[in-house]
Design a protein around this motif. Structure first.
Motif, mmCIF file in Angstrom:
data_model
loop_
_atom_site.group_PDB
_atom_site.id
_atom_site.type_symbol
_atom_site.label_atom_id
_atom_site.label_comp_id
_atom_site.label_asym_id
_atom_site.label_seq_id
_atom_site.Cartn_x
_atom_site.Cartn_y
_atom_site.Cartn_z
ATOM 1 N N ARG A 292 -3.884 0.621 -2.717
ATOM 2 C CA ARG A 292 -3.249 -0.683 -2.964
ATOM 3 C C ARG A 292 -2.355 -0.575 -4.192
ATOM 4 N N GLU B 37 -0.559 -7.874 -7.926
ATOM 5 C CA GLU B 37 -0.493 -7.191 -6.638
ATOM 6 C C GLU B 37 0.969 -7.138 -6.202
ATOM 7 N N PHE C 141 0.843 -1.195 0.000
ATOM 8 C CA PHE C 141 0.000 0.000 0.000
ATOM 9 C C PHE C 141 0.882 1.251 0.000
#
Length: 445
Positions: free
Chosen positions: A123, A167, A118
Motif C-alpha cells: 500500500r 494514503e 498499491f
C-alpha cells in the motif's frame, strides 16, 4: 433550567454521522473518562458533534454553527446558548476525546487493486507536514512557537505543525501528529511508523535521517525518501542497473552510533536532478524506473493538505481558541471531518468504478454541509436516502480525469499588505476606541 436540557443529545451532524455514529462517540467518551456530572444543555456527546461542526463550517461563528445543527429541531432552534457556554463546554470536553474520535475512524480506505494505491502488493503512503496559524496569544506562542524578526520580536501568528501519513490513492489521512514550530518534523514523523506495516512510504528531503529510517523499516514498511544533492555522495558499491549502495550514519557525542545501508537512485526530470534513497536494495525486485515514477506520487499528500487547509478550513483562516489544548482539539476535528469526506468520495467512486481523484472534494464538502441543514441523520432511513442520492449525482460530482499541469514558482505579491511600522513602535493589546468627535468648520468665503 435551559430548554436544551434533555433534548440536545438528539443532535447529529448530517451525513458525517454515517461515520461518526453516536455509539462511536459514546464509546470514545467512556474510554477517555469524559462524563457529564449532571444533565445540562451542552452534554459531551453534543459537544463532539458541535466541535466537528466548527471544522465543517470553519468560517462561521459559534452561534451560526449551533443554528446549523438545530435548525430543523423546533424545540431547540429558538434558545441558542451564549458563546461563553460553548467555550466552557469545549474546555470540559478537552482534546483527548477529539483525538480519540479521529483514531477510531482513521484507517486505509482504498480497496484492493485500486489504481494508484498499491505498488507490487505494498500500500502506498506519503508523509508530509503542514502549518496552521494559531491565535496570537502568549500561551499559544509559548506552546507552538512562531517566526521571529532579527531583533527577536515575534512575527505573524504562532504556528501549529501537523505531520500526517496520507494514503496516496484516496487522500485519506491514516495517522497524524500535532505539535508546533518548536517541534521537529522528524520527531513528529517517528510515531507514525506504527501505522505503516506492509506499506511503501514516500517522504521528502526533510525526513532523511537514521532515526526516521529505522523507525519505519523496523515497523515493517519500506521507504522512499528524496535526499539533498549533498547527501550520500560516496558509494560503497555499484549495482548493474546504474544505481549504487551507500551508507548514512547517526552521530551521537561525536561518534557514529548507527549506520545503515541505502540504495541511491538518481534521475533527471525537467532539467532537475533528483536523488532518492530507499531500503529496497534489489534492482530486480524494485526497478529504479518504477521507484522514480512512484516518488512523484508524494504530491498526493500535498493535495490532501490543500483540501484540508484551503478548501475545508478556508484560505488564511485562523482557529478560534486562545488556548493550546483547544487549538489541538480543533485540529483533530478538522482531521476527522476530512477523513469522513475522503470516505464519502471513495464510496461514491467505488459505486461507479471511478478513480477517487475524479470526484470533486468541493462538491462533496458542500453536500455534507447541506445535509446538516436538512437534518438527514434524524433517522437511519433519511441518512441512507441522502447518501444514495449523493452517489447518484455523478454528473455533478465527476470532474473528469485529472490533467497533468505545472506552473512556475513565482512570488505574486512582493509587498506586504500594510506598510512597515514606524521605528520604535510597539504593539499594544486590543483596547476600547475613544469616541470620535466631529467638529464642523465654517466654510470660508
Amino acid at each position: 433550567m435551559h430548554p436544551w436540557v434533555g433534548l440536545s443529545e438528539r443532535v447529529r451532524l448530517g451525513a458525517v454521522t454515517r461515520w461518526v455514529t453516536p455509539e462511536l462517540v459514546d464509546g470514545v467518551l467512556a474510554r477517555c473518562g469524559v462524563r457529564d456530572k449532571k444533565p445540562g444543555a451542552l452534554p459531551a456527546r453534543f459537544m463532539v458533534y458541535f466541535t466537528l461542526g466548527l471544522a465543517l463550517f470553519h468560517q462561521d461563528s459559534y452561534d451560526d454553527v449551533a443554528e446549523h445543527l438545530v435548525c430543523g429541531i423546533p424545540e431547540l432552534s429558538g434558545d441558542i446558548p451564549d458563546k461563553s457556554s460553548f467555550a466552557r463546554a469545549r474546555v470540559r470536553l478537552g482534546q483527548r476525546a477529539m483525538e480519540a474520535v479521529f483514531r477510531e475512524l482513521a484507517g486505509p480506505l482504498a480497496p484492493d487493486g485500486l489504481d494508484g494505491s498499491f505498488w507490487r502488493g505494498e500500500r502506498l503512503g506519503a508523509i508530509d507536514g503542514f502549518y496552521l496559524d494559531a491565535p496570537d496569544t502568549a500561551v499559544n506562542r509559548a506552546a507552538f512557537g512562531g517566526q521571529v524578526a532579527q531583533d527577536g520580536s515575534p512575527l505573524a501568528f504562532p504556528q501549529v505543525r501537523v505531520v500526517a501519513l496520507t494514503e496516496v490513492g484516496t487522500h485519506a489521512v491514516l495517522d497524524a501528529r500535532v505539535g508546533g514550530l518548536v517541534d521537529s518534523e522528524q520527531d513528529l514523523a517517528v510515531p507514525l511508523a506504527a501505522s505503516t506495516a506492509d506499506m511503501l512510504v514516500i517522504m521528502d528531503r526533510g525526513f532523511v535521517g537514521v532515526g526516521v529510517w529505522r523507525a519505519f523499516t523496523d515497523a515493517g514498511a519500506h521507504v522512499l525518501i528524496r535526499a539533498k544533492p549533498n547527501n550520500v555522495r560516496t558509494p560503497i558499491a555499484h549495482l548493474p542497473d546504474g544505481t549504487c549502495l551507500a551508507e548514512i550514519s547517526q552521530w551521537t557525542g561525536g561518534r557514529k552510533s548507527h549506520t545503515i545501508t541505502v540504495r541511491v537512485i538518481e534521475y533527471q526530470v525537467g532539467g532537475e536532478t533528483i536523488r532518492l534513497l530507499t531500503d529496497l536494495l534489489d534492482p530486480d525486485q524494485a526497478p529504479a524506473a518504477e521507484l522514480a515514477a512512484l516518488y512523484h506520487e508524494r504530491w498526493e499528500a500535498e493535495l490532501s493538505n490543500r483540501q484540508l487547509k484551503t478548501v475545508q478550513r478556508g484560505p488564511q483562516q485562523v482557529p478560534r481558541p486562545a488556548d493550546p489544548a483547544l487549538v489541538h482539539q480543533e485540529v483533530w476535528a478538522h482531521l476527522t471531518v476530512h477523513h469522513c469526506l475522503s470516505a464519502a468520495i471513495v464510496d461514491i467512486a467505488g459505486r461507479h468504478r471511478l478513480d477517487p481523484d475524479r470526484i470533486s472534494f468541493v462538491k462533496v464538502l458542500k453536500a455534507m454541509r447541506r445535509s446538516v441543514f436538512q437534518q438527514v441523520a434524524s433517522t437511519p432511513r433519511k441518512l441512507a436516502k441522502f447518501l444514495a442520492a449523493l452517489c447518484a449525482k455523478l454528473r455533478k460530482l465527476d470532474i473528469g480525469p485529472r490533467r497533468d499541469r505545472e506552473a512556475d514558482r513565482l512570488v505574486k505579491r512582493f509587498k506586504l499588505k500594510y506598510a512597515d511600522p514606524p521605528k520604535g513602535w510597539t504593539r499594544r493589546p486590543t483596547r476600547r476606541a475613544q469616541p470620535k468627535i466631529i467638529t464642523l468648520v465654517p466654510r470660508l468665503v
